[in-house]
Design a protein around this motif. Structure first.
Motif, short mmCIF file in Angstrom:
data_model
loop_
_atom_site.label_atom_id
_atom_site.label_comp_id
_atom_site.label_asym_id
_atom_site.label_seq_id
_atom_site.Cartn_x
_atom_site.Cartn_y
_atom_site.Cartn_z
N ILE A 160 -10.55 88.95 20.31
CA ILE A 160 -10.00 87.86 19.50
C ILE A 160 -10.27 88.05 18.01
O ILE A 160 -9.45 87.71 17.18
N ARG A 161 -11.44 88.60 17.69
CA ARG A 161 -11.76 88.94 16.29
C ARG A 161 -12.31 90.35 16.23
O ARG A 161 -12.87 90.85 17.22
N ASP A 162 -12.19 90.98 15.07
CA ASP A 162 -12.66 92.35 14.92
C ASP A 162 -14.15 92.46 15.25
O ASP A 162 -14.59 93.42 15.88
N THR A 189 0.23 82.33 15.38
CA THR A 189 0.53 83.61 14.71
C THR A 189 -0.71 84.47 14.46
O THR A 189 -0.58 85.65 14.18
N PHE A 190 -1.91 83.88 14.58
CA PHE A 190 -3.13 84.65 14.32
C PHE A 190 -3.70 85.28 15.58
O PHE A 190 -4.64 86.05 15.52
N CYS A 191 -3.14 84.95 16.76
CA CYS A 191 -3.87 85.15 18.02
C CYS A 191 -3.34 86.32 18.85
O CYS A 191 -2.14 86.45 19.09
N VAL A 192 -4.26 87.15 19.37
CA VAL A 192 -3.86 88.29 20.22
C VAL A 192 -3.71 87.90 21.68
O VAL A 192 -3.18 88.71 22.46
N LEU A 245 -10.23 70.11 21.60
CA LEU A 245 -8.87 70.00 21.10
C LEU A 245 -8.77 70.73 19.75
O LEU A 245 -8.81 70.10 18.69
N PRO A 246 -8.63 72.07 19.81
CA PRO A 246 -8.66 72.85 18.56
C PRO A 246 -7.59 72.41 17.57
O PRO A 246 -6.42 72.28 17.93
N VAL A 247 -8.00 72.16 16.31
CA VAL A 247 -7.03 71.79 15.27
C VAL A 247 -6.69 73.00 14.39
O VAL A 247 -5.61 73.11 13.86
N GLN A 248 -7.64 73.89 14.21
CA GLN A 248 -7.53 75.15 13.45
C GLN A 248 -7.49 74.95 11.93
O GLN A 248 -8.12 75.69 11.20
N SER A 249 -6.70 73.99 11.45
CA SER A 249 -6.63 73.73 10.01
C SER A 249 -6.19 72.28 9.79
O SER A 249 -5.52 71.70 10.65
N THR A 262 -13.70 70.91 18.43
CA THR A 262 -12.55 71.60 17.85
C THR A 262 -12.88 73.04 17.50
O THR A 262 -14.04 73.45 17.55
N ASP A 263 -11.85 73.81 17.15
CA ASP A 263 -12.00 75.15 16.57
C ASP A 263 -11.37 75.11 15.18
O ASP A 263 -10.30 74.51 15.00
N ILE A 264 -12.03 75.76 14.21
CA ILE A 264 -11.51 75.83 12.84
C ILE A 264 -11.49 77.29 12.39
O ILE A 264 -12.44 78.03 12.64
N ILE A 265 -10.41 77.69 11.74
CA ILE A 265 -10.34 79.02 11.13
C ILE A 265 -10.32 78.84 9.61
O ILE A 265 -9.51 78.06 9.10
N THR A 266 -11.19 79.55 8.90
CA THR A 266 -11.12 79.51 7.43
C THR A 266 -10.56 80.83 6.90
O THR A 266 -10.79 81.88 7.47
N THR A 274 -16.48 77.43 14.53
CA THR A 274 -15.85 77.79 13.25
C THR A 274 -15.79 79.30 13.08
O THR A 274 -16.73 80.00 13.44
N PHE A 275 -14.66 79.78 12.57
CA PHE A 275 -14.45 81.22 12.48
C PHE A 275 -13.81 81.60 11.15
O PHE A 275 -12.96 80.88 10.65
N LYS A 276 -14.20 82.79 10.64
CA LYS A 276 -13.46 83.37 9.52
C LYS A 276 -12.22 84.04 10.09
O LYS A 276 -12.31 84.71 11.12
N TYR A 277 -11.10 83.88 9.42
CA TYR A 277 -9.88 84.54 9.89
C TYR A 277 -10.08 86.05 9.98
O TYR A 277 -10.60 86.68 9.07
N SER A 278 -9.65 86.62 11.11
CA SER A 278 -9.74 88.06 11.33
C SER A 278 -8.34 88.58 11.68
O SER A 278 -7.78 88.17 12.70
N PRO A 279 -7.73 89.42 10.83
CA PRO A 279 -6.36 89.88 11.11
C PRO A 279 -6.30 90.73 12.37
O PRO A 279 -7.15 91.60 12.56
N ARG A 280 -5.33 90.45 13.23
CA ARG A 280 -5.17 91.22 14.47
C ARG A 280 -3.82 91.91 14.45
O ARG A 280 -2.78 91.27 14.28
N GLU A 281 -3.86 93.22 14.70
CA GLU A 281 -2.65 94.03 14.68
C GLU A 281 -1.59 93.46 15.64
O GLU A 281 -1.96 92.94 16.70
N1 5AD Z 1 -9.28 85.06 13.60
C1 5AD Z 1 -10.22 84.08 13.65
N2 5AD Z 1 -10.31 83.20 14.64
C2 5AD Z 1 -9.43 83.31 15.65
N3 5AD Z 1 -9.27 82.58 16.79
C3 5AD Z 1 -8.24 83.09 17.48
N4 5AD Z 1 -7.70 84.14 16.82
C4 5AD Z 1 -8.43 84.29 15.68
C5 5AD Z 1 -8.37 85.20 14.60
N5 5AD Z 1 -7.44 86.16 14.53
C6 5AD Z 1 -10.07 81.40 17.10
C7 5AD Z 1 -9.23 80.14 17.22
C8 5AD Z 1 -9.21 79.88 18.68
C9 5AD Z 1 -10.57 80.40 19.10
C10 5AD Z 1 -10.73 80.68 20.55
O1 5AD Z 1 -10.71 81.59 18.35
O2 5AD Z 1 -9.89 79.09 16.53
O3 5AD Z 1 -9.04 78.51 19.02
#
Ligand code: 5AD
Ligand code: SF4
Length: 442
Positions: free
Chosen positions: A50-52, A160-163, A257-261, A297-301, A328-335
């Motif tokens: 899911i993340r690098d 769009t962020f998710c593998v 209930l993930p909101v993400q942003s 929730t889950d949040i991506i920054t 909480t997670f830092k955004y990680s780009p996924r190919e």
């Molecule tokens: N980068 C960061 N966080 C991510 N998640 C999913 N894909 C990514 C990504 N590319 C987080 C989302 C999701 C949780 C399981 O992992 O918040 O709800």
């Protein structure tokens, strides 16, 4: 002598449940599942993509196996799960790191793959399936009072962020009947709480039956069985489902209930299919209907193009909803994802600073929410000794909060009435009041 297999599990609860399915398949084929890595004939890692960072950990761990390979040149090493699906032949052909690569829908082929590997071959199976649910496989679980039940696999949401839609494939559900049967078997074995699992459980379907029907059916197996579920997508959080949770005593009042942003612009770029206002409306409906409900929730920054204003809106939605907890997670780009093509333009230090701000705010809110409970009573299911002290027990409330109580003449699985005396942001501390129910009764 039976060959010994050792499996390490990374990532989400779906992977934990998948490892139990894999162990079920291998056990039936006569392999021995072992817990001491030095004794293993084959080592597997059930991986997360899911993340690098999750993938880097697995590469790091692979390096640790070198000394085991020196001791046993015939040792077989394999990668299972989402990384297997994402990287495929890369792991075997290009990097020559492992002997077996097996994706999440191919676990039935593992015995054949292992057999081939013990004869010196290398094997890769990464086909995704539209139908595989492992419905007929009996998972091999560790004994305990809580259990996971996987009810659906895959995801069609394509955030769009998710593998996940690429590594786990299309959505498909198990039959309601076999899930209910499994819950019954677990209850007979002394399990007191089940968690129904899926990437997006709310889109569960079996003919006419939807997820609300499934929840009610599992809750009806035994009124003393606690029923939890995860993960819910806000778009599919229907009134029927909310009502089922509200009216059934043993369906737990806690919803992830993930909101993400909190920003509409970012939610749109993420393809989350709801606006901030729609999300808040669902939350209001949930809070109105289910008393003392706990929301997480889950949040991506740092999603591509996220501005300071978008970030402030995320902080604001945390203040508005007042979640009990957040991942909480830092955004990680996924190919191969859509967001990959949007670039990764938020610098890492800014992603990190925003993450810290989200964590600090949520910690404050979690503490406030926990403190609101001081003086109130709750019923906990006793899970075992507290991690920090052998003079204390740990249990969980219906709303999924951890409560520590002094050790008494209790057993794991007991249901105990407690009064909350003090709180930190992550834990409640209680004393035992009134009557306790013996293990096994309801
Ligand atoms: N980068 C960061 N966080 C991510 N998640 C999913 N894909 C990514 C990504 N590319 C987080 C989302 C999701 C949780 C399981 O992992 O918040 O709800
Ligand atoms: Fe990924 Fe979105 Fe599906 Fe969750 S709902 S698994 S974040 S694509």
């Amino acid at each position: 002598m039976n060959r010994k297999i050792y499996i390490e599990t990374y990532g989400c609860q779906m992977n934990v449940a998948d490892t139990e399915i894999i162990n079920g398949i291998l056990d039936k084929e006569g392999y021995e599942i072992c817990t001491v890595i030095e004794q293993a004939d084959a080592i597997f890692m059930n991986t997360c993509a899911i993340r690098d960072h999750a993938e880097q950990r697995v590469y790091g761990r692979l390096g640790n196996f070198d000394h085991l390979k020196k001791r046993n040149p015939h040792l077989v090493v394999g990668i299972l799960g989402c990384m297997a699906e994402r990287l495929r032949q890369n792991l075997i052909e290009d990097q020559k790191l492992v002997d077996i690569v097996c994706g999440p829908d191919e676990y039935r082929k593992l015995p054949a793959l292992i057999d081939g590997a013990f004869h010196g071959g290398k094997g890769i199976q990464t086909q995704l399936s539209r139908v595989e649910t492992y419905d007929d496989i009996e998972p091999l679980r560790e004994e305990g009072i809580t259990a996971w039940i996987s009810v659906m696999r895959g995801c069609d949401k394509f955030c769009t962020f998710c593998v996940v839609p690429f590594t786990r494939g299309r959505e498909r559900s198990r039959s309601l009947q076999s899930i209910v049967r499994e819950a019954g078997t677990l209850v007979a074995r002394g399990v007191r709480e089940v968690t129904l699992l899926g990437q997006n459980v709310n889109s569960y379907r079996d003919g006419e039956a939807d997820f609300a029907d499934l929840l009610v059916a599992v809750a009806s197996v035994d009124s003393g069985l606690r029923v939890r579920f995860t993960t819910s997508h806000p778009q599919d959080m229907s009134d029927r489902l909310i009502e089922a949770i509200a009216t059934r005593e043993n369906i737990c009042s806690s919803i992830h209930l993930p909101v993400q942003s909190g920003s509409d612009r970012i939610l749109d770029l993420m393809n989350r299919t709801y606006t901030r206002a729609e999300y808040l409306e669902r939350v209001a409906m949930i809070r109105r209907s289910i008393s003392a409900v706990a929301l997480s929730t889950d949040i991506i920054t740092g999603f591509p193009t996220e501005t300071e204003d978008d970030h402030l809106q995320t902080l604001d939605i945390l203040e508005q909803v007042r979640y009990e907890s957040a991942f909480t997670f830092k955004y990680s780009p996924r190919e191969n994802t859509k967001a990959w093509k949007m670039g990764d333009d938020v610098p890492d230090d800014i992603k990190g600073r925003r993450l810290e701000e989200v964590i600090a705010l949520q910690r404050r809110i979690s503490l406030e929410r926990n403190r609101e409970l001081i003086g109130s009573e709750a019923t906990i299911l006793l899970e075992g000794p507290s991690k920090r002290s052998d003079t204390e027990w740990m249990g969980r409330t219906d709303a999924n909060r951890t409560v520590i109580i002094p050790k008494g003449a209790f057993e794991v699985g007991d249901t105990i009435r407690v009064r909350i005396e003090s709180a930190t942001s992550a834990t409640l501390f209680g004393t035992v009041v009134g009557r306790t129910f013996a293990h096994g009764s309801s």
